[in-house]
Write an enzyme that holds these catalytic residues in place. Structure first.
Site, PDB file in Angstrom:
ATOM      1  N   SER A   1     -29.844  -3.824 -13.233  1.00 28.79           N
ATOM      2  CA  SER A   1     -31.080  -4.219 -13.911  1.00 28.79           C
ATOM      3  C   SER A   1     -32.188  -4.626 -12.956  1.00 28.79           C
ATOM      4  O   SER A   1     -33.351  -4.520 -13.299  1.00 28.79           O
ATOM      5  CB  SER A   1     -30.799  -5.337 -14.908  1.00 28.79           C
ATOM      6  OG  SER A   1     -30.122  -6.399 -14.299  1.00 28.79           O
TER       7      SER A   1
ATOM      8  N   HIS B   1     -29.055  -0.499 -19.313  1.00 31.63           N
ATOM      9  CA  HIS B   1     -30.250   0.234 -18.875  1.00 31.63           C
ATOM     10  C   HIS B   1     -30.040   1.749 -18.774  1.00 31.63           C
ATOM     11  O   HIS B   1     -30.967   2.475 -18.453  1.00 31.63           O
ATOM     12  CB  HIS B   1     -30.740  -0.294 -17.526  1.00 31.63           C
ATOM     13  CG  HIS B   1     -31.185  -1.723 -17.606  1.00 31.63           C
ATOM     14  ND1 HIS B   1     -32.424  -2.084 -18.066  1.00 31.63           N
ATOM     15  CD2 HIS B   1     -30.533  -2.873 -17.332  1.00 31.63           C
ATOM     16  CE1 HIS B   1     -32.525  -3.405 -18.048  1.00 31.63           C
ATOM     17  NE2 HIS B   1     -31.394  -3.913 -17.613  1.00 31.63           N
TER      18      HIS B   1
ATOM     19  N   LYS C   1     -33.073  -2.249 -25.623  1.00 37.22           N
ATOM     20  CA  LYS C   1     -33.868  -1.699 -24.532  1.00 37.22           C
ATOM     21  C   LYS C   1     -34.349  -0.291 -24.918  1.00 37.22           C
ATOM     22  O   LYS C   1     -35.205  -0.182 -25.779  1.00 37.22           O
ATOM     23  CB  LYS C   1     -33.071  -1.781 -23.249  1.00 37.22           C
ATOM     24  CG  LYS C   1     -32.983  -3.271 -22.843  1.00 37.22           C
ATOM     25  CD  LYS C   1     -32.072  -3.637 -21.743  1.00 37.22           C
ATOM     26  CE  LYS C   1     -32.191  -5.146 -21.516  1.00 37.22           C
ATOM     27  NZ  LYS C   1     -31.033  -5.732 -20.858  1.00 37.22           N
TER      28      LYS C   1
HETATM   29  C1  LIG Z   1     -30.419  -7.041 -20.921  1.00 32.58           C
HETATM   30  C2  LIG Z   1     -29.052  -6.985 -20.390  1.00 32.58           C
HETATM   31  C3  LIG Z   1     -27.998  -7.635 -21.036  1.00 32.58           C
HETATM   32  C4  LIG Z   1     -28.233  -8.542 -22.213  1.00 32.58           C
HETATM   33  O1  LIG Z   1     -28.545  -7.826 -23.341  1.00 32.58           O
HETATM   34  P1  LIG Z   1     -29.339  -8.543 -24.515  1.00 32.58           P
HETATM   35  O2  LIG Z   1     -29.124  -7.679 -25.693  1.00 32.58           O
HETATM   36  O3  LIG Z   1     -30.759  -8.618 -24.073  1.00 32.58           O
HETATM   37  O4  LIG Z   1     -28.728  -9.908 -24.668  1.00 32.58           O
HETATM   38  C5  LIG Z   1     -26.725  -7.438 -20.559  1.00 32.58           C
HETATM   39  N1  LIG Z   1     -26.492  -6.679 -19.469  1.00 32.58           N
HETATM   40  C6  LIG Z   1     -27.488  -6.075 -18.795  1.00 32.58           C
HETATM   41  C7  LIG Z   1     -27.165  -5.240 -17.602  1.00 32.58           C
HETATM   42  C8  LIG Z   1     -28.802  -6.223 -19.226  1.00 32.58           C
HETATM   43  O5  LIG Z   1     -29.788  -5.656 -18.563  1.00 32.58           O
END
Ligand SMILES: *Cc1c(COP(=O)(O)O)cnc(C)c1O
Length: 390
Positions: free
Chosen positions: A177, A205, A236
């Site tokens: 990320s 991602h 996302k």
């Molecule tokens: C954003 C993210 C999460 C958390 O997900 P949410 O639905 O926002 O709680 C977990 N792992 C990674 C790699 C992320 O980028």
């Protein structure tokens, strides 16, 4: 003497690490109003622009009209609704897995899944740059945490020789990320097999973006049958909210029985489930292919142009483009000056990234135009020169 809240806040401020939220008005499109100013958004994870897609909104509205606004209970009480099952079937088809289980968020998924798989006497091998929610899940599990250098599967191999004990779990982001690079999943599979370990990939991602029809990093690297848990999120690229584990039927049963964030929390409401379901369908459609093509053209242009301008961009190819600045102070100043230039990009600093690697983290969207990005590169270069970064 007991430290006060005030002194703690002062300490955070002194370190230049005080965080504040910034208010964004209107929809999450590639242009937003931030603190009253129209800016180009370069820090959203809404990679395909689906957060604003009429098909998702329509599905969501229809679901509220048909099913109401809440699930009313956790899944094991009375909160399993038709939409939960429909979404899980759609996800298992999408991920080409036997089964899937929906979680309330990515954070809830990671803090639920990992303690369901390992506990005291077991060992988790975790990439140093894994997402914070993975680390939280490991700490909660009580298993031993052994961290390996980012993407360094050779070191991971040596650490496994030395420390493997009880049930072992290798866990990695699929796309990292903060660095935007991709995990060496084929190599992780070799180690997993050698040591009889479980392998979990967090593709928050990668899902919707990488692989054929957006199936993610696991599909792109051809290791689907060897990954025990493919975790991904709907918040996302999929423009909705929530998360899932794509797994075997057996693993799904275990998670239902052991994952506390699943057991002890009210399940996602119909509006969210319906938007996610529409998104899973959309990313696999020709429209999804088109959006991914636009995103990857934008990514290539932006990465190449910034590198040409002399910025330090770690190797990579994804829509997450880190520009490493170093000091937290300069990074935050850079981000403030960009905002004054009409560009909204986040500075990322410790503890999110290691000390000395503070960075601007740009994320691209399929809906950015070429003119948007050409203008952005020009202004980023201007500010970079002013601050002596390039
Ligand atoms: C954003 C993210 C999460 C958390 O997900 P949410 O639905 O926002 O709680 C977990 N792992 C990674 C790699 C992320 O980028």
């Amino acid at each position: 003497m007991q430290r006060t809240i005030q002194s703690e806040l002062e300490e955070i401020t002194r370190q230049g690490l005080l965080r504040r939220t910034r208010l964004v008005s209107g929809r999450q499109t590639e242009r937003v109003t931030c603190n009253g100013r129209d800016v180009l958004l370069l820090c959203s994870n809404n990679y395909l622009g689906l957060a604003d897609h009429p098909a998702l909104a329509a599905a969501s509205i229809a679901a509220i009209q048909q099913y109401g606004t809440s699930s009313g209970a956790s899944r094991l009480v009375s909160g399993t609704m038709e939409l939960h099952e429909q979404l899980e079937n759609a996800v298992s088809d999408f991920k080409k897995c036997e089964a899937a289980l929906v979680f309330n968020s990515g954070h809830a998924a990671n803090t639920g899944i990992i303690p369901a798989l390992v506990g005291r006497g077991d060992v988790v091998f975790s990439d140093r740059l894994n997402h914070a929610s993975i680390v939280d899940g490991i700490l909660l599990s009580g298993a031993r945490l052994v961290r390996y250098r980012h993407n360094d599967y050779r070191q991971l191999g040596m650490l496994m020789e030395k420390h493997a004990k009880g049930r072992c779990l290798i866990v990695s982001d699929g796309v990292f990320s903060m660095d935007g690079d991709i995990a060496p999943l084929a190599e992780l599979v070799i180690l997993k097999r050698k040591h009889g370990a479980l392998l979990m990939v967090d593709d928050a991602h990668g899902s919707g973006v990488l692989g054929s029809q957006g199936r993610g990093s696991v599909e792109m690297l051809g290791v689907g049958s060897d990954v025990d848990v493919q975790m991904g999120t709907f918040g996302k690229a999929l423009g909705s909210f929530g998360a899932y584990a794509a797994v075997s039927a057996e693993m799904r049963s275990l998670l239902i029985n052991r994952a506390r964030s699943f057991i002890f929390s009210t399940s996602l409401p119909p509006s969210v489930l319906a938007a996610s379901l529409a998104a899973v369908e959309l990313v696999q459609s020709p429209e999804g292919d088109l959006l991914r093509e636009q995103l990857s053209a934008n990514t290539r242009f932006f990465r190449d142009s910034l590198a040409e301008a002399g910025f330090a961009i770690p190797d990579g190819s994804t829509q997450i483009v880190p520009v490493v600045i170093g000091s937290a102070d300069t990074t935050m100043k850079f981000s403030e000056e960009l905002l004054a230039e009409g560009l909204f990009a986040q500075g990322i600093r410790p503890p999110t990234v290691p000390v000395g690697t503070s960075r601007l983290r740009f994320t691209l969207m399929a809906t950015h135009t070429h003119a948007d990005l050409a203008g952005a590169v020009e202004r980023i270069t201007l500010v970079g020169r002013r601050l002596g970064v390039v």
